[in-house]
Design a protein around this motif. Sequence first.
Motif, PDB file in Angstrom:
ATOM      1  N   LYS A 248      -1.301  -6.674   4.272  1.00  0.00           N
ATOM      2  CA  LYS A 248       0.270  -5.933   3.458  1.00  0.00           C
ATOM      3  C   LYS A 248       0.223  -5.596   1.913  1.00  0.00           C
ATOM      4  O   LYS A 248      -0.033  -6.602   1.261  1.00  0.00           O
ATOM      5  CB  LYS A 248       1.288  -6.013   3.603  1.00  0.00           C
ATOM      6  N   GLU A 249       0.318  -4.870   0.959  1.00  0.00           N
ATOM      7  CA  GLU A 249       0.300  -4.651  -0.154  1.00  0.00           C
ATOM      8  C   GLU A 249       2.088  -5.023  -0.776  1.00  0.00           C
ATOM      9  O   GLU A 249       2.687  -4.396   0.188  1.00  0.00           O
ATOM     10  CB  GLU A 249      -0.134  -3.280  -0.855  1.00  0.00           C
ATOM     11  N   PHE A 250       1.561  -5.420  -2.085  1.00  0.00           N
ATOM     12  CA  PHE A 250       3.208  -5.930  -2.336  1.00  0.00           C
ATOM     13  C   PHE A 250       3.138  -5.585  -3.850  1.00  0.00           C
ATOM     14  O   PHE A 250       2.307  -5.592  -4.423  1.00  0.00           O
ATOM     15  CB  PHE A 250       4.177  -6.587  -1.810  1.00  0.00           C
TER      16      PHE A 250
ATOM     17  N   ALA B 188       1.778 -11.777   3.117  1.00  0.00           N
ATOM     18  CA  ALA B 188       1.918 -11.030   3.137  1.00  0.00           C
ATOM     19  C   ALA B 188       0.885 -10.202   3.762  1.00  0.00           C
ATOM     20  O   ALA B 188       0.757  -9.037   4.579  1.00  0.00           O
ATOM     21  CB  ALA B 188       2.180 -10.133   2.064  1.00  0.00           C
TER      22      ALA B 188
ATOM     23  N   THR C 170      12.307 -10.782  -0.563  1.00  0.00           N
ATOM     24  CA  THR C 170      12.491  -9.193  -0.709  1.00  0.00           C
ATOM     25  C   THR C 170      12.918  -8.033  -1.372  1.00  0.00           C
ATOM     26  O   THR C 170      13.967  -8.025  -1.202  1.00  0.00           O
ATOM     27  CB  THR C 170      12.956  -8.152   1.184  1.00  0.00           C
TER      28      THR C 170
END
Length: 151
Positions: A80-82, A77, A44
Amino acid sequence: MTPMSLYGAYPADDQDEEYPRIKHGHPKDRRYDLKQIQAGLAVTGDGGIPLLSRVIDGGAAEISRITGTMNRLRAMAGPKEFLLIADSKLISYGNVTALIKAGTGFIAPAPASKVDDAVYAALPRPARASTSSSVRPEAATTTPQRRLPHA
């Protein structure tokens, strides 16, 4: 991915086929006389908490592992964007095309060997959901130095 050079013979017929193979590859330490194994780790961005790890054959090309890793991380994820941050091995036509199609933002340095501009020009441009993006239209390019807007 991090290659680890190993001392010893490690004959192929003595290795278990169900595990990554110790073999010659392209070592970063330039010790072509040694065999290697490779390890990959995804963490992360807000604390370096490990999310995904893999041990890979010593002769496997790093560049071919990006799409599979991206797909596993996207599945983890969820909606969610990552942002995928990687070294220059990320930059290949196949990898960048897959990232753009998946709507995955990425940051990576340009490879040390110059990539022809025609390669980047051939990449599909990502569709933009709105014009309220913080990225200026003239900055929304597929060059690896800039973050691509999300679809």
